[in-house]
Design a protein around this motif. Structure first.
Motif, PDB file in Angstrom:
ATOM      1  N   ASP A  92      -4.991   3.199   8.085  1.00 42.29           N
ATOM      2  CA  ASP A  92      -6.406   2.849   7.989  1.00 42.29           C
ATOM      3  C   ASP A  92      -6.650   1.341   8.023  1.00 42.29           C
TER       4      ASP A  92
ATOM      5  N   GLY B 294       0.823  -1.213   0.000  1.00 44.83           N
ATOM      6  CA  GLY B 294       0.000   0.000   0.000  1.00 44.83           C
ATOM      7  C   GLY B 294       0.849   1.252   0.000  1.00 44.83           C
TER       8      GLY B 294
ATOM      9  N   THR C 138      -4.461  16.983   3.567  1.00 46.19           N
ATOM     10  CA  THR C 138      -3.899  17.776   4.659  1.00 46.19           C
ATOM     11  C   THR C 138      -2.564  17.221   5.137  1.00 46.19           C
TER      12      THR C 138
ATOM     13  N   GLY D  23       0.824   6.239   4.861  1.00 46.45           N
ATOM     14  CA  GLY D  23       1.439   5.370   5.870  1.00 46.45           C
ATOM     15  C   GLY D  23       2.507   4.474   5.267  1.00 46.45           C
TER      16      GLY D  23
ATOM     17  N   ARG E  88      -5.517   9.765  -7.376  1.00 44.13           N
ATOM     18  CA  ARG E  88      -6.829   9.256  -6.976  1.00 44.13           C
ATOM     19  C   ARG E  88      -7.643  10.335  -6.281  1.00 44.13           C
TER      20      ARG E  88
ATOM     21  N   GLU F 213       2.277  -1.155  -4.622  1.00 42.74           N
ATOM     22  CA  GLU F 213       1.093  -0.297  -4.716  1.00 42.74           C
ATOM     23  C   GLU F 213       0.234  -0.761  -5.896  1.00 42.74           C
ATOM     24  N   ALA F 214      -1.062  -0.952  -5.610  1.00 42.63           N
ATOM     25  CA  ALA F 214      -1.957  -1.514  -6.624  1.00 42.63           C
ATOM     26  C   ALA F 214      -2.137  -0.594  -7.838  1.00 42.63           C
ATOM     27  N   HIS F 215      -2.231   0.713  -7.596  1.00 41.86           N
ATOM     28  CA  HIS F 215      -2.485   1.624  -8.713  1.00 41.86           C
ATOM     29  C   HIS F 215      -1.204   1.910  -9.491  1.00 41.86           C
TER      30      HIS F 215
ATOM     31  N   VAL G  14      -1.637  -6.946  -4.444  1.00 40.90           N
ATOM     32  CA  VAL G  14      -1.376  -8.124  -3.607  1.00 40.90           C
ATOM     33  C   VAL G  14      -2.676  -8.907  -3.451  1.00 40.90           C
TER      34      VAL G  14
ATOM     35  N   GLY H 277      -6.673  11.416   9.391  1.00 43.56           N
ATOM     36  CA  GLY H 277      -6.283  10.045   9.029  1.00 43.56           C
ATOM     37  C   GLY H 277      -4.873   9.968   8.467  1.00 43.56           C
ATOM     38  N   ILE H 278      -4.488  10.977   7.699  1.00 41.20           N
ATOM     39  CA  ILE H 278      -3.153  10.980   7.104  1.00 41.20           C
ATOM     40  C   ILE H 278      -2.105  11.131   8.210  1.00 41.20           C
TER      41      ILE H 278
ATOM     42  N   ARG I  31      -9.243  10.943  -1.178  1.00 43.53           N
ATOM     43  CA  ARG I  31      -8.125  11.121  -0.283  1.00 43.53           C
ATOM     44  C   ARG I  31      -8.189  12.498   0.314  1.00 43.53           C
TER      45      ARG I  31
HETATM   46  C1  LIG Z   1     -13.732  11.287   1.483  1.00 44.19           C
HETATM   47  C2  LIG Z   1     -12.559  11.254   2.427  1.00 44.19           C
HETATM   48  C3  LIG Z   1     -11.890  12.430   2.748  1.00 44.19           C
HETATM   49  C4  LIG Z   1     -10.810  12.420   3.644  1.00 44.19           C
HETATM   50  N1  LIG Z   1     -10.185  13.588   3.958  1.00 44.19           N
HETATM   51  C5  LIG Z   1      -9.129  13.573   4.812  1.00 44.19           C
HETATM   52  C6  LIG Z   1      -8.404  14.785   5.120  1.00 44.19           C
HETATM   53  O1  LIG Z   1      -8.723  15.859   4.632  1.00 44.19           O
HETATM   54  N2  LIG Z   1      -7.330  14.686   5.964  1.00 44.19           N
HETATM   55  C7  LIG Z   1      -6.919  13.510   6.497  1.00 44.19           C
HETATM   56  O2  LIG Z   1      -5.938  13.486   7.251  1.00 44.19           O
HETATM   57  N3  LIG Z   1      -7.576  12.354   6.203  1.00 44.19           N
HETATM   58  C8  LIG Z   1      -8.654  12.359   5.365  1.00 44.19           C
HETATM   59  N4  LIG Z   1      -9.300  11.181   5.073  1.00 44.19           N
HETATM   60  C9  LIG Z   1      -8.786   9.917   5.651  1.00 44.19           C
HETATM   61  C10 LIG Z   1      -7.460   9.558   4.955  1.00 44.19           C
HETATM   62  O3  LIG Z   1      -7.626   9.557   3.554  1.00 44.19           O
HETATM   63  C11 LIG Z   1      -6.969   8.173   5.419  1.00 44.19           C
HETATM   64  O4  LIG Z   1      -7.064   8.065   6.838  1.00 44.19           O
HETATM   65  C12 LIG Z   1      -5.501   7.956   5.008  1.00 44.19           C
HETATM   66  O5  LIG Z   1      -5.373   8.049   3.603  1.00 44.19           O
HETATM   67  C13 LIG Z   1      -4.983   6.607   5.473  1.00 44.19           C
HETATM   68  O6  LIG Z   1      -3.695   6.398   4.939  1.00 44.19           O
HETATM   69  P1  LIG Z   1      -3.150   4.900   4.689  1.00 44.19           P
HETATM   70  O7  LIG Z   1      -1.762   5.060   4.174  1.00 44.19           O
HETATM   71  O8  LIG Z   1      -3.371   4.083   5.909  1.00 44.19           O
HETATM   72  O9  LIG Z   1      -4.126   4.279   3.595  1.00 44.19           O
HETATM   73  P2  LIG Z   1      -4.565   4.794   2.160  1.00 44.19           P
HETATM   74  O10 LIG Z   1      -4.297   6.233   1.977  1.00 44.19           O
HETATM   75  O11 LIG Z   1      -5.959   4.315   1.970  1.00 44.19           O
HETATM   76  O12 LIG Z   1      -3.605   4.018   1.180  1.00 44.19           O
HETATM   77  C14 LIG Z   1      -3.732   2.615   0.973  1.00 44.19           C
HETATM   78  C15 LIG Z   1      -3.038   2.277  -0.328  1.00 44.19           C
HETATM   79  O13 LIG Z   1      -3.016   0.867  -0.458  1.00 44.19           O
HETATM   80  C16 LIG Z   1      -3.259   0.534  -1.813  1.00 44.19           C
HETATM   81  N5  LIG Z   1      -3.782  -0.842  -1.848  1.00 44.19           N
HETATM   82  C17 LIG Z   1      -4.991  -1.274  -1.411  1.00 44.19           C
HETATM   83  N6  LIG Z   1      -5.109  -2.595  -1.576  1.00 44.19           N
HETATM   84  C18 LIG Z   1      -3.936  -3.015  -2.129  1.00 44.19           C
HETATM   85  C19 LIG Z   1      -3.444  -4.275  -2.549  1.00 44.19           C
HETATM   86  N7  LIG Z   1      -4.184  -5.400  -2.413  1.00 44.19           N
HETATM   87  N8  LIG Z   1      -2.205  -4.341  -3.090  1.00 44.19           N
HETATM   88  C20 LIG Z   1      -1.439  -3.235  -3.221  1.00 44.19           C
HETATM   89  N9  LIG Z   1      -1.856  -2.005  -2.841  1.00 44.19           N
HETATM   90  C21 LIG Z   1      -3.096  -1.898  -2.300  1.00 44.19           C
HETATM   91  C22 LIG Z   1      -4.266   1.586  -2.276  1.00 44.19           C
HETATM   92  O14 LIG Z   1      -4.242   1.731  -3.676  1.00 44.19           O
HETATM   93  C23 LIG Z   1      -3.755   2.832  -1.553  1.00 44.19           C
HETATM   94  O15 LIG Z   1      -2.843   3.566  -2.325  1.00 44.19           O
HETATM   95  C24 LIG Z   1     -10.390  11.176   4.204  1.00 44.19           C
HETATM   96  C25 LIG Z   1     -11.052   9.999   3.873  1.00 44.19           C
HETATM   97  C26 LIG Z   1     -12.143  10.031   3.010  1.00 44.19           C
HETATM   98  C27 LIG Z   1     -12.845   8.755   2.691  1.00 44.19           C
END
Ligand SMILES: Cc1cc2nc3c(=O)[nH]c(=O)nc-3n(C[C@H](O)[C@H](O)[C@H](O)COP(=O)(O)OP(=O)(O)OC[C@H]3O[C@@H](n4cnc5c(N)ncnc54)[C@H](O)[C@@H]3O)c2cc1C
Length: 431
Positions: A311, A29, A65, A33, A59, A52-54, A149, A323-324, A62
């Protein structure tokens, strides 16, 4: 079964694997994070493969901030000044609409001990590309885009890597540790048999773009809410377009759809008359994404050979707006705890448990706050009393200690996270 590859969970395990890559840590991912963890481990010299899947970082669903806490972390590893050279805008405090016009509740410039008293609004694709670019400068960093994955490799009950698919076919990565940073719908969480329990009730919203027209106010990156009785419109100014969230009472989507796009357009304009022209671009329900947002948390973030962060371990709601920040702070704590054991290829279950122990309470706290926010919003939407903002609220924030406390909480939260000195470069990288 391919020789030398441990048993795979999931279907299609018998298909031909084209190659097997060995590494110390496989991160799944490339969100905030996963990228931050891979970058920090690679900085410490740990061989790391990030899948990374994409195919690109471009996208929609997201946040944009970057909190002061994260800017400080980037400064600790010598990257904050470089980040500021990329397209961004600064927000010094939350602005809310009142009967007397928009009011900034508090100003983060009250925080004197930071170089970064603002939330940086940076389109997430740019931020992620920045982290990936910094990672690629480290010899032990390997990023594979377009790699989905599908399976875990297991050996004697421990996770020993993954199988992924790209356009060529199946590949495998063998690793001492696999980190699931694959977001709120985490496939790895399911494959590992770990479960997430809901920590808030869901709120529904429509998420869509509006074009920026000539004559629209300058791009400020500011998030502005508009309150109706049963709707809240959240407008995020993204320089080249408006990202809009339209909150409505949960379960009302069929009614909205039946009323038609024209009624939807009128409802948006009633909330924000300035969008009268912009909404003409909305002609089809395909332009709207229906999102149901709620938070959840896993009771256990790990099992032998596998750790979840961000997440995947604790889905955040946009209500907390952080969340970020939390995903990146998980990554920093994981890198601090695991870099040395990974270099020695001796990660123990207790090391993984320690990452969860250090991150669980901050997560619980922000989720409780986010759940409270969603409950308020959901209740007000249902009862038709979503707005306006109570008149006493701006007055409360005029008390200096309230304003300073709010600014500190928004900027840094309760627990600060720092990068271990062994990961911080002794000489700063060129800006
Ligand atoms: C509408 C919306 C608005 C938001 N606005 C905010 C904001 O303004 N500020 C803030 O802090 N948070 C915001 N959030 C929350 C924030 O986006 C998430 O908490 C944060 O992105 C989590 O980061 P992460 O790295 O854990 O996961 P993600 O950002 O979800 O990244 C996960 C990655 O894993 C990849 N992936 C998934 N499955 C696979 C697989 N099987 N194989 C390989 N890769 C894979 C995905 O493509 C993705 O790139 C928002 C959420 C939503 C839904």
């Amino acid at each position: 079964m391919n020789a030398g590859i441990p048993a795979a969970s999931g279907h299609a395990a018998a298909e031909q694997v084209l190659d097997v890559h060995e590494t110390a840590c496989c991160v799944v991912g490339g969100g905030p994070g996963g990228l931050m963890l891979a970058l920090l481990l690679a900085r410490r010299g740990v061989p790391v493969t990030l899948l990374e899947a994409h195919a690109t970082f471009d996208r929609d669903f997201r946040g944009d901030t970057v909190h002061p806490a994260i800017l400080e972390i980037l400064d600790e590893i010598g990257l904050a000044d470089r980040l500021h050279q990329r397209q961004h805008v600064k927000m010094y405090g939350p602005t809310i609409p009142t009967a007397d016009g928009p009011v900034m509740l508090f100003d983060m410039r009250l925080l004197l001990k930071t170089r970064f008293p603002y939330i940086m609004w940076m389109p997430q694709p740019i931020f992620l590309d920045f982290l990936a670019t910094a990672g690629r400068e480290c010899p032990s960093f390997r990023l594979v885009m377009g790699a989905t994955v599908r399976q875990l490799l297991t050996e004697d009950g421990a996770v020993r890597g993954v199988r992924y698919r790209d356009t060529d076919g199946w590949h495998a990565v063998r690793a001492a540790l696999t980190v699931a940073a694959d977001g709120r719908f985490s496939r790895l969480r399911k494959l590992a048999g770990l479960r997430a329990i809901p920590t808030s009730s869901p709120v529904e919203l429509l998420w869509f773009r509006l074009p920026r027209l000539a004559g629209d106010p300058e791009g400020t990156g500011i998030v502005s809410p508009r309150f109706g009785k049963k709707q809240v419109l959240l407008m995020i100014d993204r320089a080249d377009h408006w990202q809009v969230g339209y909150f409505f009472p949960a379960g009302d989507y069929p009614k909205l759809r039946a009323a038609g796009v024209e009624v939807m357009r009128q409802s948006i304009v009633a909330l924000e008359p300035r969008f009268a022209e912009n909404v003409q671009a909305l002609t089809d329900w395909k332009q709207f994404s229906l999102l149901s947002v709620a938070s959840s948390r896993c009771p256990r973030w790990y099992r032998p050979g596998l750790l979840m962060i961000g997440d995947a371990a604790h889905t955040m709601t946009p209500a907390a707006g952080a969340g970020i920040k939390y995903a990146i702070e998980d990554a920093v704590v994981a890198a601090n705890m695991l870099a040395e054991p990974l270099l020695a290829r001796g990660v123990r279950l207790s090391d993984l448990a320690e990452v969860q122990r250090r991150r669980e309470w901050p997560t619980r706290l922000i989720q409780a706050f986010g759940a409270w926010g969603l409950r308020q919003l959901g209740g007000r939407l249902r009862s038709g009393s979503a707005g306006p903002v109570p008149r006493w609220l701006p007055w409360l924030f005029r008390l200096p200690f309230v304003a300073r406390l709010a600014a500190r909480m928004l900027a840094f939260g309760v627990w600060r996270v720092h990068v271990e000195s062994s990961i911080v470069p002794t000489t700063r990288l060129p800006v």
